[in-house]
Design an enzyme around this catalytic site. Structure first.
Site, short mmCIF file in Angstrom:
data_model
loop_
_atom_site.label_atom_id
_atom_site.label_comp_id
_atom_site.label_asym_id
_atom_site.label_seq_id
_atom_site.Cartn_x
_atom_site.Cartn_y
_atom_site.Cartn_z
N ARG A 36 -16.59 1.40 125.16
CA ARG A 36 -16.71 2.38 126.25
C ARG A 36 -17.16 1.74 127.56
O ARG A 36 -16.76 2.18 128.63
CB ARG A 36 -17.66 3.50 125.86
CG ARG A 36 -17.01 4.43 124.87
CD ARG A 36 -17.93 5.56 124.46
NE ARG A 36 -17.17 6.57 123.74
CZ ARG A 36 -17.71 7.44 122.90
NH1 ARG A 36 -19.01 7.42 122.69
NH2 ARG A 36 -16.97 8.32 122.29
N LYS A 197 -10.19 20.56 108.57
CA LYS A 197 -10.34 22.02 108.65
C LYS A 197 -9.37 22.67 109.61
O LYS A 197 -9.23 22.27 110.75
CB LYS A 197 -11.78 22.35 109.09
CG LYS A 197 -12.80 21.98 108.03
CD LYS A 197 -14.11 22.71 108.25
CE LYS A 197 -14.77 22.22 109.51
NZ LYS A 197 -16.03 22.82 109.83
N GLY A 350 -11.11 11.23 116.90
CA GLY A 350 -11.86 10.06 116.46
C GLY A 350 -11.33 9.44 115.19
O GLY A 350 -11.10 8.22 115.12
N GLY A 373 -13.35 15.61 121.28
CA GLY A 373 -13.34 17.06 121.55
C GLY A 373 -12.61 17.42 122.84
O GLY A 373 -11.92 18.44 122.90
P1 ADP Z 1 -9.83 13.72 114.08
O1 ADP Z 1 -11.21 13.13 114.13
O2 ADP Z 1 -8.76 12.69 114.27
O3 ADP Z 1 -9.67 14.92 114.98
P2 ADP Z 1 -10.51 15.35 111.81
O4 ADP Z 1 -11.95 15.08 112.06
O5 ADP Z 1 -10.00 16.70 112.08
O6 ADP Z 1 -9.61 14.27 112.58
O7 ADP Z 1 -10.16 15.05 110.29
C1 ADP Z 1 -10.51 13.87 109.65
C2 ADP Z 1 -11.09 14.11 108.30
O8 ADP Z 1 -10.24 14.90 107.48
C3 ADP Z 1 -11.32 12.83 107.56
O9 ADP Z 1 -12.70 12.67 107.30
C4 ADP Z 1 -10.53 13.00 106.27
O10 ADP Z 1 -11.19 12.47 105.14
C5 ADP Z 1 -10.42 14.50 106.14
N1 ADP Z 1 -9.30 14.90 105.29
C6 ADP Z 1 -8.00 14.63 105.50
N2 ADP Z 1 -7.26 15.10 104.46
C7 ADP Z 1 -8.11 15.68 103.58
C8 ADP Z 1 -7.96 16.33 102.31
N3 ADP Z 1 -6.77 16.48 101.75
N4 ADP Z 1 -9.08 16.76 101.71
C9 ADP Z 1 -10.28 16.61 102.29
N5 ADP Z 1 -10.49 16.01 103.47
C10 ADP Z 1 -9.42 15.54 104.11
MG MG Z 2 -13.05 13.76 113.24
#
Ligand code: ADP
Ligand code: MG
Length: 393
Positions: A36, A197, A350, A373
């Site tokens: 950063r 989620k 992230g 975010g």
């Molecule tokens: P980003 O940070 O790129 O926005 P998210 O935080 O929304 O992504 O999602 C990442 C998380 O989702 C990871 O920790 C991953 O382990 C979890 N994840 C992905 N697929 C599954 C699954 N089938 N069951 C449980 N967790 C999952």
């Molecule tokens: Mg994340």
């Protein structure tokens, strides 16, 4: 389309307050990743080269007590000095008479780093008096902290109302790229949405459904969609309260003629762990004690084919629990497919950025959006307060 940047304003001899994101990981007083700080250098160096007097303001973590030493920007000062190859002074405070004096005494080409702006609770409250005290330090304000642009804080929003303001290069580039893919994408435009989620992603999916030709769904959120389509997902992570939303999104996609693709097979195990014994099953045959940890090989191939024809790709959210090797292949395959597609590609989030690194394709993605975010809110179509307050070119 674009934002006014530091190039569009006269900064020579001026005191320029630059909001940067120096919220770096620190362990035992040492910075473990200075990305950063390095990313902020182009704007800082440009300003110094133009003879500006540069005053930097950033937050670091969430200090509970005022001036808690473990949240001091002292380690950042030292690293920044190394990277810039010139002295950087650290103010003992963020605002107040002594800091005002230091800002006044700053000469062209000199750098003053303010202490952690979140030492003041007024910062996150966007307190107008605090914003005015920040504004008193400078003649011009520059925001280059895209990652906090979704927060209306004193150092991101309040102060911008009080001084002539422009964007730094980092922030301007993020705005340009994200506006471009949302407003004038080349088609076919394919979005990939995954992650844990559905609740976190509803807004993004809704906004992208209005713009894309296809939406590829994976990760935990795919499970909720599968349930909405009538499949049983065993012990997999899914959100019962999200099923209705998923159903609505499926209808919306159909009404808009968007191909919403769900996994056709999955990697399942009874435990999601480093040493899990996995098997591949079609989505209509997930065992009652099974947990879906990744998309399966047929889905990987299906998604790869869709990505091959794309001209624009936006990706957020891993396809599986990619942190664990038994469930990483789907995410790595999708990362490679994005890289090989030749499409204009934007990856945000992230964990998604970490996945791109894991797949070793960082250099082949057109834009890695570092906002977290802020990136997600932008993709939701929300107006970000720290950006709305800055003038368009
Ligand atoms: P980003 O940070 O790129 O926005 P998210 O935080 O929304 O992504 O999602 C990442 C998380 O989702 C990871 O920790 C991953 O382990 C979890 N994840 C992905 N697929 C599954 C699954 N089938 N069951 C449980 N967790 C999952
Ligand atoms: Mg994340």
């Amino acid at each position: 389309m674009a934002k006014k940047t530091v190039r569009d304003i006269d900064v020579r001899g001026k005191r320029v307050l630059v909001r940067v994101d120096f919220n770096v990981p620190i362990k035992d007083g040492a910075i473990t990743d200075d990305r950063r700080i390095r990313e902020a250098l182009p704007t800082i160096e440009y300003l110094l080269g133009e003879g500006a007097r540069v005053i930097l303001v950033s937050h670091l973590g969430r200090p509970k007590a005022p001036f808690a030493p473990e949240f001091s920007l002292a380690p950042v000062r030292a690293r920044l000095e190394e990277l810039l190859g010139r002295p950087v002074k650290l103010a003992p405070d963020v605002v107040g008479p002594e800091v005002e004096r230091m800002a006044e005494e700053l000469r062209p080409g000199e750098v003053l780093l303010l202490e952690n702006v979140r030492y003041y609770p007024e910062e996150t409250k966007n307190d107008p008096d605090f914003a005015a005290r920040l504004a008193r330090l400078a003649d011009v304000y520059v925001n280059d902290a895209f990652g906090t642009a979704h927060r209306a804080h004193a150092s991101t929003e309040g102060v911008a109302r009080l001084l002539p303001s422009v964007s730094g290069f980092l922030l301007a580039r993020e705005v340009e790229v994200l506006r471009h893919v949302l407003e004038q994408p080349e088609h076919p435009f394919v979005a990939i949405l995954g992650g844990a989620k559905i609740a976190d992603k509803i807004g993004v999916i809704e906004n992208l459904l209005k713009r894309v030709d296809a939406l590829l769904v994976g990760g935990g959120i795919a499970n909720t969609f599968l349930v909405a389509r009538g499949y049983e997902v065993g012990q997999s992570l899914y959100e019962p309260e999200g099923v209705e939303v998923a159903r609505r999104l499926l209808h919306e996609a159909e009404a808009r003629g968007v191909d919403l693709l769900l996994p056709v097979d999955a990697v399942v195990a009874t435990e999601i762990s480093e040493t899990a014994e996995t098997q591949v099953v079609p989505v209509d045959a997930v065992p009652a004690d099974g947990r879906i940890g990744d998309i399966g090989p047929r889905t990987r191939e299906l998604y790869r084919e869709r990505l091959q024809g794309a001209r624009t790709i936006v990706w957020n959210g891993p396809m599986g629990v990619f942190e664990l090797p038994p469930f990483a292949e789907g995410t790595i395959a999708v990362a490679r497919a994005v890289a090989e597609s030749g499409a204009y590609s934007v990856v945000g989030g992230g964990d998604s950025l970490a996945a791109v690194k894991l797949a070793g394709v960082e250099d082949k993605v057109s834009h890695l959006s570092t906002g977290g975010g802020a990136t997600l809110e932008f993709l939701e179509g929300k107006e970000l307060p720290g950006i709305a307050v800055l003038p368009d070119a």
